[in-house]
Design a protein around this motif. Structure first.
Motif, short mmCIF file in Angstrom:
data_model
loop_
_atom_site.label_atom_id
_atom_site.label_comp_id
_atom_site.label_asym_id
_atom_site.label_seq_id
_atom_site.Cartn_x
_atom_site.Cartn_y
_atom_site.Cartn_z
N ILE A 1 40.46 41.43 41.83
CA ILE A 1 40.53 41.51 43.29
C ILE A 1 40.06 42.87 43.79
O ILE A 1 39.35 42.98 44.79
CB ILE A 1 41.97 41.21 43.77
CG1 ILE A 1 42.30 39.73 43.50
CG2 ILE A 1 42.12 41.52 45.26
CD1 ILE A 1 43.72 39.34 43.85
N ARG B 1 29.48 35.56 45.17
CA ARG B 1 29.91 36.76 44.47
C ARG B 1 31.41 36.75 44.20
O ARG B 1 31.88 37.20 43.15
CB ARG B 1 29.53 38.00 45.29
CG ARG B 1 28.03 38.29 45.31
CD ARG B 1 27.70 39.43 46.24
NE ARG B 1 26.26 39.72 46.24
CZ ARG B 1 25.67 40.50 47.11
NH1 ARG B 1 26.37 41.10 48.09
NH2 ARG B 1 24.36 40.71 47.05
N VAL B 2 32.17 36.22 45.15
CA VAL B 2 33.62 36.10 44.96
C VAL B 2 33.92 35.21 43.76
O VAL B 2 34.73 35.56 42.89
CB VAL B 2 34.29 35.54 46.23
CG1 VAL B 2 35.72 35.09 45.91
CG2 VAL B 2 34.30 36.58 47.33
N LYS C 1 32.98 37.10 40.51
CA LYS C 1 33.87 38.20 40.16
C LYS C 1 35.27 37.73 39.80
O LYS C 1 35.96 38.37 38.99
CB LYS C 1 33.95 39.20 41.32
CG LYS C 1 32.67 40.00 41.55
CD LYS C 1 32.83 41.00 42.69
CE LYS C 1 31.57 41.81 42.92
NZ LYS C 1 31.74 42.79 44.02
N MET C 2 35.71 36.62 40.38
CA MET C 2 37.05 36.09 40.09
C MET C 2 37.03 35.14 38.89
O MET C 2 38.06 34.65 38.46
CB MET C 2 37.60 35.37 41.32
CG MET C 2 37.85 36.28 42.52
SD MET C 2 39.05 37.60 42.19
CE MET C 2 40.55 36.64 41.99
N MET D 1 36.92 35.56 50.93
CA MET D 1 37.85 34.86 50.02
C MET D 1 39.09 34.40 50.77
O MET D 1 39.60 33.29 50.52
CB MET D 1 38.25 35.77 48.86
CG MET D 1 39.14 35.08 47.83
SD MET D 1 39.32 35.99 46.27
CE MET D 1 40.44 37.31 46.79
N GLU E 1 33.89 40.75 50.94
CA GLU E 1 34.14 39.66 49.99
C GLU E 1 35.60 39.22 50.05
O GLU E 1 35.90 38.03 49.94
CB GLU E 1 33.76 40.11 48.57
CG GLU E 1 32.25 40.19 48.36
CD GLU E 1 31.86 40.93 47.08
OE1 GLU E 1 30.66 40.94 46.76
OE2 GLU E 1 32.76 41.50 46.42
N ARG E 2 36.50 40.16 50.24
CA ARG E 2 37.93 39.79 50.38
C ARG E 2 38.16 38.99 51.65
O ARG E 2 38.96 38.04 51.66
CB ARG E 2 38.80 41.04 50.37
CG ARG E 2 38.82 41.77 49.04
CD ARG E 2 39.73 42.98 49.09
NE ARG E 2 39.48 43.87 47.96
CZ ARG E 2 40.09 45.03 47.76
NH1 ARG E 2 41.00 45.45 48.62
NH2 ARG E 2 39.80 45.77 46.71
N CYS F 1 44.79 33.32 43.68
CA CYS F 1 45.24 34.07 44.86
C CYS F 1 46.74 33.93 45.08
O CYS F 1 47.42 34.89 45.44
CB CYS F 1 44.46 33.63 46.09
SG CYS F 1 42.73 34.18 46.10
N LEU G 1 36.33 43.40 44.36
CA LEU G 1 35.68 42.79 45.52
C LEU G 1 35.48 43.82 46.62
O LEU G 1 36.31 44.71 46.82
CB LEU G 1 36.54 41.64 46.07
CG LEU G 1 36.86 40.48 45.12
CD1 LEU G 1 37.80 39.50 45.80
CD2 LEU G 1 35.60 39.79 44.65
N HIS H 1 28.27 35.99 49.84
CA HIS H 1 29.57 36.60 49.53
C HIS H 1 30.47 35.63 48.76
O HIS H 1 31.18 36.02 47.84
CB HIS H 1 30.26 37.05 50.81
CG HIS H 1 29.65 38.27 51.44
ND1 HIS H 1 29.38 39.42 50.73
CD2 HIS H 1 29.24 38.51 52.72
CE1 HIS H 1 28.85 40.32 51.54
NE2 HIS H 1 28.75 39.79 52.75
N ARG H 2 30.42 34.38 49.16
CA ARG H 2 31.24 33.36 48.49
C ARG H 2 30.85 33.25 47.02
O ARG H 2 31.71 33.17 46.13
CB ARG H 2 31.06 32.02 49.19
CG ARG H 2 31.91 30.91 48.61
CD ARG H 2 31.77 29.66 49.46
NE ARG H 2 32.68 28.60 49.03
CZ ARG H 2 33.32 27.79 49.86
NH1 ARG H 2 33.17 27.92 51.17
NH2 ARG H 2 34.11 26.85 49.39
#
Length: 213
Positions: free
Chosen positions: A146, A186-187, A190-191, A157, A153-154, A203, A149, A183-184
């Motif tokens: 998290i 990349r989220v 990364k997650m 998300m 990006e947060r 989350c 991000l 951005h979605r």
């Protein structure tokens, strides 16, 4: 190259009676566990690791000079993945026994007890600690993900986990839909998830709050 062998789980023994420490230490070692004994709670507190990295448990005498067993148990419970406690005692102190169990002790063994009963309790305690350490590790990794991000990006998300579509998110954030898609993506990368359902579960586990519609 031979991979290093994992360290054996450790059984810590805290008892002011040296003969008890020697006897229980021998039982633990013969069962394949690493073992370290201490004559007092103070000695144990001075030597314990700052953070538990390997499964361990504590075989603890209830009544000792100085810091007693219940006080030590409370001290340990304050940290993450607290080392599980197995209480032993030669005195039938029922109120203290009840308090120990309320504070999360694995079990309470009145002296004298069978070695097999002790080993059963040790195995149960170590399994409990393995689970606690795994949960702490997962939580740490999740926080790091998290934190990786960007602020935008947060924000994305927070809307994605509400079930909002890209077009809706774009309207809420005042950006074009293509920006939300980037951005979605990349989220999700990364997650380390491939579905919104997986992202929602992570989350929730991390306490990350969804956007308010």
């Amino acid at each position: 190259m031979v991979a290093p062998q994992p360290l054996a789980p450790t059984v810590f023994i805290v008892d002011d009676d040296p003969s008890v420490c020697r006897c229980l230490g021998r039982v633990a070692r013969q069962a394949g566990f690493a073992e370290t004994s201490f004559a007092s709670a103070e000695e144990f507190l001075a030597a314990r690791p700052a953070a538990w990295e390997q499964p361990a448990c504590l075989v603890l005498d209830l009544q000792m000079p100085g810091i007693g067993g219940l006080e030590l148990q409370r001290e340990l419970a304050a940290g993450p993945a607290p080392c599980p406690v197995i209480f032993i005692s030669g005195n039938g102190d029922i109120p203290a026994t009840v308090q120990a169990m309320k504070q999360g002790a694995v079990t309470f063994l009145p002296k004298p007890f069978e070695h097999e009963d002790l080993l059963k309790a040790i195995r149960e305690a170590l399994e409990k600690h393995r689970g606690q350490l795994a949960a702490v590790s997962e939580s740490r990794v999740l926080r790091e993900q998290i934190e990786s991000l960007t602020e935008r990006e947060r924000e994305v998300m927070a809307w994605v986990i509400t079930g909002a579509l890209n077009k809706q998110i774009a309207g809420e954030l005042g950006v074009v839909e293509q920006t939300v898609k980037v951005h979605r993506s990349r989220v999700m990368e990364k997650m380390h998830v491939v579905s919104v359902a997986q992202l929602v579960r992570l989350c929730v586990a991390a306490g990350f709050e969804a956007a308010v519609k």
